[in-house]
Design a protein around this motif. Sequence first.
Motif, PDB file in Angstrom:
ATOM      1  N   LEU A 286     -18.923  -4.049  -5.678  1.00  0.00           N
ATOM      2  CA  LEU A 286     -20.147  -3.068  -6.294  1.00  0.00           C
ATOM      3  C   LEU A 286     -19.913  -1.956  -5.421  1.00  0.00           C
ATOM      4  CD1 LEU A 286     -22.734  -5.463  -7.585  1.00  0.00           C
ATOM      5  CD2 LEU A 286     -21.028  -4.367  -8.921  1.00  0.00           C
ATOM      6  N   TYR A 287     -19.840  -2.009  -4.187  1.00  0.00           N
ATOM      7  CA  TYR A 287     -19.914  -0.764  -3.315  1.00  0.00           C
ATOM      8  C   TYR A 287     -18.543  -0.283  -3.095  1.00  0.00           C
ATOM      9  CZ  TYR A 287     -19.909   1.418   1.367  1.00  0.00           C
ATOM     10  OH  TYR A 287     -20.098   2.218   2.687  1.00  0.00           O
ATOM     11  N   LEU A 288     -17.520  -0.849  -3.133  1.00  0.00           N
ATOM     12  CA  LEU A 288     -15.949  -0.341  -3.133  1.00  0.00           C
ATOM     13  C   LEU A 288     -15.803   0.380  -4.418  1.00  0.00           C
ATOM     14  CD1 LEU A 288     -13.207  -0.237  -1.717  1.00  0.00           C
ATOM     15  CD2 LEU A 288     -12.805  -2.355  -2.482  1.00  0.00           C
ATOM     16  N   THR A 289     -15.999  -0.052  -5.710  1.00  0.00           N
ATOM     17  CA  THR A 289     -15.536   0.519  -6.758  1.00  0.00           C
ATOM     18  C   THR A 289     -15.999   1.764  -6.970  1.00  0.00           C
ATOM     19  OG1 THR A 289     -15.562  -1.545  -7.818  1.00  0.00           O
ATOM     20  CG2 THR A 289     -15.220   0.276  -9.278  1.00  0.00           C
ATOM     21  N   PRO A 290     -17.223   2.308  -6.832  1.00  0.00           N
ATOM     22  CA  PRO A 290     -17.638   3.751  -6.932  1.00  0.00           C
ATOM     23  C   PRO A 290     -16.784   4.550  -5.875  1.00  0.00           C
ATOM     24  CG  PRO A 290     -19.350   2.403  -6.897  1.00  0.00           C
ATOM     25  CD  PRO A 290     -18.498   1.579  -6.745  1.00  0.00           C
ATOM     26  N   LEU A 291     -16.588   4.286  -4.803  1.00  0.00           N
ATOM     27  CA  LEU A 291     -15.580   4.896  -3.557  1.00  0.00           C
ATOM     28  C   LEU A 291     -14.357   5.042  -4.222  1.00  0.00           C
ATOM     29  CD1 LEU A 291     -16.766   3.174  -0.333  1.00  0.00           C
ATOM     30  CD2 LEU A 291     -17.685   5.248  -1.320  1.00  0.00           C
ATOM     31  N   PHE A 292     -13.812   4.028  -4.805  1.00  0.00           N
ATOM     32  CA  PHE A 292     -12.364   4.141  -5.263  1.00  0.00           C
ATOM     33  C   PHE A 292     -12.287   5.222  -6.338  1.00  0.00           C
ATOM     34  CE2 PHE A 292      -9.662   2.628  -8.950  1.00  0.00           C
ATOM     35  CZ  PHE A 292      -8.592   2.664  -8.232  1.00  0.00           C
ATOM     36  N   LEU A 293     -13.315   5.113  -7.390  1.00  0.00           N
ATOM     37  CA  LEU A 293     -13.411   6.066  -8.629  1.00  0.00           C
ATOM     38  C   LEU A 293     -13.407   7.422  -8.132  1.00  0.00           C
ATOM     39  CD1 LEU A 293     -15.353   3.748 -10.890  1.00  0.00           C
ATOM     40  CD2 LEU A 293     -13.063   4.346 -10.950  1.00  0.00           C
ATOM     41  N   GLN A 294     -14.230   7.718  -7.011  1.00  0.00           N
ATOM     42  CA  GLN A 294     -14.721   9.105  -6.551  1.00  0.00           C
ATOM     43  C   GLN A 294     -13.580   9.726  -5.695  1.00  0.00           C
ATOM     44  OE1 GLN A 294     -18.851   9.777  -6.115  1.00  0.00           O
ATOM     45  NE2 GLN A 294     -19.375   7.972  -6.993  1.00  0.00           N
ATOM     46  N   GLN A 295     -13.181   8.984  -4.658  1.00  0.00           N
ATOM     47  CA  GLN A 295     -12.307   9.309  -3.511  1.00  0.00           C
ATOM     48  C   GLN A 295     -10.797   8.996  -3.831  1.00  0.00           C
ATOM     49  OE1 GLN A 295     -13.631   7.310  -0.052  1.00  0.00           O
ATOM     50  NE2 GLN A 295     -15.512   8.573  -0.028  1.00  0.00           N
ATOM     51  N   ALA A 296     -10.310   7.836  -4.570  1.00  0.00           N
ATOM     52  CA  ALA A 296      -9.195   7.846  -4.789  1.00  0.00           C
ATOM     53  C   ALA A 296      -8.567   8.286  -6.024  1.00  0.00           C
ATOM     54  CB  ALA A 296      -8.699   6.253  -4.842  1.00  0.00           C
ATOM     55  N   GLN A 297      -9.286   8.407  -7.172  1.00  0.00           N
ATOM     56  CA  GLN A 297      -9.318   8.796  -8.451  1.00  0.00           C
ATOM     57  C   GLN A 297      -9.701  10.260  -8.721  1.00  0.00           C
ATOM     58  OE1 GLN A 297     -10.123   5.946 -11.530  1.00  0.00           O
ATOM     59  NE2 GLN A 297      -8.119   5.108 -11.528  1.00  0.00           N
ATOM     60  N   GLY A 298     -10.651  10.634  -7.938  1.00  0.00           N
ATOM     61  CA  GLY A 298     -11.464  12.203  -7.922  1.00  0.00           C
ATOM     62  C   GLY A 298     -12.235  12.127  -9.284  1.00  0.00           C
ATOM     63  N   ARG A 299     -12.947  11.051  -9.697  1.00  0.00           N
ATOM     64  CA  ARG A 299     -13.754  11.117 -10.491  1.00  0.00           C
ATOM     65  C   ARG A 299     -15.381  11.675 -10.245  1.00  0.00           C
ATOM     66  NH1 ARG A 299     -10.520  10.120 -14.931  1.00  0.00           N
ATOM     67  NH2 ARG A 299      -9.304   8.183 -14.600  1.00  0.00           N
ATOM     68  N   SER A 300     -15.915  11.927 -11.089  1.00  0.00           N
ATOM     69  CA  SER A 300     -17.278  12.492 -10.793  1.00  0.00           C
ATOM     70  C   SER A 300     -18.369  11.155 -10.790  1.00  0.00           C
ATOM     71  CB  SER A 300     -17.806  13.386 -11.780  1.00  0.00           C
ATOM     72  OG  SER A 300     -18.217  12.506 -13.172  1.00  0.00           O
ATOM     73  N   LEU A 418     -11.412  -0.524   5.308  1.00  0.00           N
ATOM     74  CA  LEU A 418     -10.939   0.788   4.612  1.00  0.00           C
ATOM     75  C   LEU A 418     -10.536   1.951   5.824  1.00  0.00           C
ATOM     76  CD1 LEU A 418     -13.524   1.918   1.799  1.00  0.00           C
ATOM     77  CD2 LEU A 418     -11.041   1.287   1.723  1.00  0.00           C
ATOM     78  N   VAL A 419     -11.586   1.663   6.892  1.00  0.00           N
ATOM     79  CA  VAL A 419     -10.919   2.275   8.216  1.00  0.00           C
ATOM     80  C   VAL A 419      -9.913   1.842   8.843  1.00  0.00           C
ATOM     81  CG1 VAL A 419     -11.898   2.630  10.540  1.00  0.00           C
ATOM     82  CG2 VAL A 419     -13.607   2.918   8.697  1.00  0.00           C
ATOM     83  N   LEU A 420      -9.631   0.500   8.905  1.00  0.00           N
ATOM     84  CA  LEU A 420      -8.426  -0.111   9.520  1.00  0.00           C
ATOM     85  C   LEU A 420      -7.031   0.424   8.696  1.00  0.00           C
ATOM     86  CD1 LEU A 420      -9.477  -3.694  10.128  1.00  0.00           C
ATOM     87  CD2 LEU A 420      -9.159  -1.735  11.916  1.00  0.00           C
ATOM     88  N   GLY A 421      -7.365   0.834   7.307  1.00  0.00           N
ATOM     89  CA  GLY A 421      -6.109   0.949   6.572  1.00  0.00           C
ATOM     90  C   GLY A 421      -5.949   2.666   6.135  1.00  0.00           C
ATOM     91  N   THR A 422      -6.717   3.314   6.969  1.00  0.00           N
ATOM     92  CA  THR A 422      -6.622   4.802   6.942  1.00  0.00           C
ATOM     93  C   THR A 422      -6.126   5.474   8.157  1.00  0.00           C
ATOM     94  OG1 THR A 422      -8.680   4.663   5.614  1.00  0.00           O
ATOM     95  CG2 THR A 422      -8.187   6.804   6.590  1.00  0.00           C
ATOM     96  N   PRO A 431      -6.447   6.263   1.905  1.00  0.00           N
ATOM     97  CA  PRO A 431      -5.245   6.405   1.084  1.00  0.00           C
ATOM     98  C   PRO A 431      -5.552   5.071  -0.007  1.00  0.00           C
ATOM     99  CG  PRO A 431      -4.561   5.577   3.081  1.00  0.00           C
ATOM    100  CD  PRO A 431      -6.050   6.016   3.365  1.00  0.00           C
ATOM    101  N   LEU A 432      -4.789   5.418  -1.131  1.00  0.00           N
ATOM    102  CA  LEU A 432      -5.079   4.333  -2.155  1.00  0.00           C
ATOM    103  C   LEU A 432      -4.513   2.752  -1.944  1.00  0.00           C
ATOM    104  CD1 LEU A 432      -5.231   3.455  -5.375  1.00  0.00           C
ATOM    105  CD2 LEU A 432      -2.686   3.957  -5.541  1.00  0.00           C
ATOM    106  N   PRO A 433      -3.711   2.771  -0.890  1.00  0.00           N
ATOM    107  CA  PRO A 433      -3.483   1.195  -0.221  1.00  0.00           C
ATOM    108  C   PRO A 433      -4.396   0.642   0.388  1.00  0.00           C
ATOM    109  CG  PRO A 433      -1.556   2.565   0.033  1.00  0.00           C
ATOM    110  CD  PRO A 433      -2.654   3.811  -0.521  1.00  0.00           C
ATOM    111  N   ALA A 434      -5.313   1.622   0.961  1.00  0.00           N
ATOM    112  CA  ALA A 434      -6.579   1.047   1.897  1.00  0.00           C
ATOM    113  C   ALA A 434      -7.539   0.233   0.709  1.00  0.00           C
ATOM    114  CB  ALA A 434      -7.087   2.139   2.637  1.00  0.00           C
ATOM    115  N   TYR A 435      -7.764   0.947  -0.439  1.00  0.00           N
ATOM    116  CA  TYR A 435      -8.402   0.439  -1.455  1.00  0.00           C
ATOM    117  C   TYR A 435      -8.120  -0.887  -2.224  1.00  0.00           C
ATOM    118  CZ  TYR A 435     -10.944   4.843  -1.365  1.00  0.00           C
ATOM    119  OH  TYR A 435     -11.751   5.935  -0.944  1.00  0.00           O
ATOM    120  N   GLN A 436      -6.581  -0.957  -2.147  1.00  0.00           N
ATOM    121  CA  GLN A 436      -6.194  -2.023  -2.470  1.00  0.00           C
ATOM    122  C   GLN A 436      -6.134  -3.190  -1.880  1.00  0.00           C
ATOM    123  OE1 GLN A 436      -2.140  -0.152  -3.442  1.00  0.00           O
ATOM    124  NE2 GLN A 436      -2.635   0.179  -5.594  1.00  0.00           N
ATOM    125  N   HIS A 437      -6.065  -2.955  -0.413  1.00  0.00           N
ATOM    126  CA  HIS A 437      -5.918  -4.087   0.571  1.00  0.00           C
ATOM    127  C   HIS A 437      -7.561  -4.501   0.701  1.00  0.00           C
ATOM    128  CE1 HIS A 437      -2.305  -2.028   2.760  1.00  0.00           C
ATOM    129  NE2 HIS A 437      -1.991  -2.992   1.612  1.00  0.00           N
TER     130      HIS A 437
END
Length: 489
Positions: A286-300, A418-422, A431-437
């Motif tokens: 629930l914490y990660l998904t909004p970050l993925f949508l807004q940062q990795a996908q550029g959603r509002s 996320l920090v370790l994968g950035t 980057p996208l792989p950080a969210y996937q990991h």
Amino acid sequence: MLSALPTRLSQRLVVPVVCVSVTFIAIVDGAITTVALPSIARQFRLTTAALDGVVVVYPVCLAMTIPASAWLVERFGGKRVLLTALAGFLGSSLLCGAATGLGQLVAYRAVQGVSAGVLFPASTALLFGTFSSAEQIRMSRYMIIPQQIAPAAAPVLGGLMVDHLSWRWVFYVNLPVGLPAVLFGALFLAGGRGRRPGPFDRPGLLLSAGALGSGMFGLCEGPNRGWSSPAVVSSLVLGAVLLAATVAVELRRAHPLLRLRLFSDRLFRDTNLINLVGLVPIMGTLYLTPLFLQQAQGRSALESGLTTFPEAFGVLLTVQVAGALYARVGPRVIVGSGLVGVTAVLLVLATCTADTGLWTVRVYMFLFGAAIGCFFVPTTVASLATIDRKDLPQATMLNTVVRQTGGALAPAAVTTVLVLGTPQAAAASPPLPAYQHAYVALAAIAAATAAFAFTMPDRPARIAAGNSPDTGTADRVPRSGRRRTRVGS
């Protein structure tokens, strides 16, 4: 005339109404505040990072206050403690909205945290002390509604108030719901007088408050300051040392503030361990998904909120089924199966890319909600199934400590992955792989928790819920664990 009013309403109605109001207010407040931070920073002419204290002081003070809640409920009764804490929470909310500077706002948020630290355990103890185990399952199926609607609606509500009114209204919004709840509770809630729980354990309070406060500070600040930061390392080490001292002292005291011997009950111990670890992948998603949508996908932010919202509908659907099957199937199968579902959905989310459509993610979030709907009610009800009624305040307090710790571990774990994968060159945006990991890491935790959940002994929970198969002496529910419905605290 007013003195006769409380007898006209059943406590089976009054207690849930008050507890639903308390739960809704507390969850909305925790989820809505972050929406207002940019606006607060602009008015006080500060950077958003400078407002870190506004966010961190709340969980730290909440954690430090929780250990005293059980003793207060036992000594003064659930009604008095609950309404006093709720009044303190509302008063500090009003002061937060009227704050003229950062120092005032942080101080008033600290009072909010102190009040909430008593509010959660007192509310839960009152609710579970009013209903039998079988009734608790039915009640939990309805209590889960505000618990799911509140965090989903809070960001949208907060955004509307900040945009069209003022950031101050994210604190004032507690009053329209809270004030009627205080009045309703004062008039109709049964007035338990409490009892003599023994002398107040000051060493236990100082040690446990220090341990929880230091640990919570380290967990909250670790992702922001870095896990090697001297302040973070010092707070985590201090928290660990104080926690060890707390355990050593409390196990030796005749009247401990923390009745840690309750963990000798295997069902209580196992369900709390499942809550501690299982909340990491649940709250982490629930914490990660909004970050993925807004940062990795550029959603509002609005698109993000509307995309994660279907999770609440999944929970509301499944929790009704889980509650109906609880006595027949048992919490072991329900919780284990739910965590298997969480694992599967997280692995699917790990395949999402920058081009994955919003409706696809919404379907995944609905399925995620359906899976976690098998988690919340069974673990909560089963954890108290074999607990003596007189130990309910202590048990619910320990449950709250465990849940708060698991909730704090979730964003810390996600941010660390996320920090370790950035790469440092792209530190501002993983980057996208950080969210996937991160999704894969959460799936691994969920899978391990599922495996453990299938080993917990659930026969006592099924017996307490009203299903009485032939039982051996090892799994038999103690007589004190078969609680009859009785109003009072």
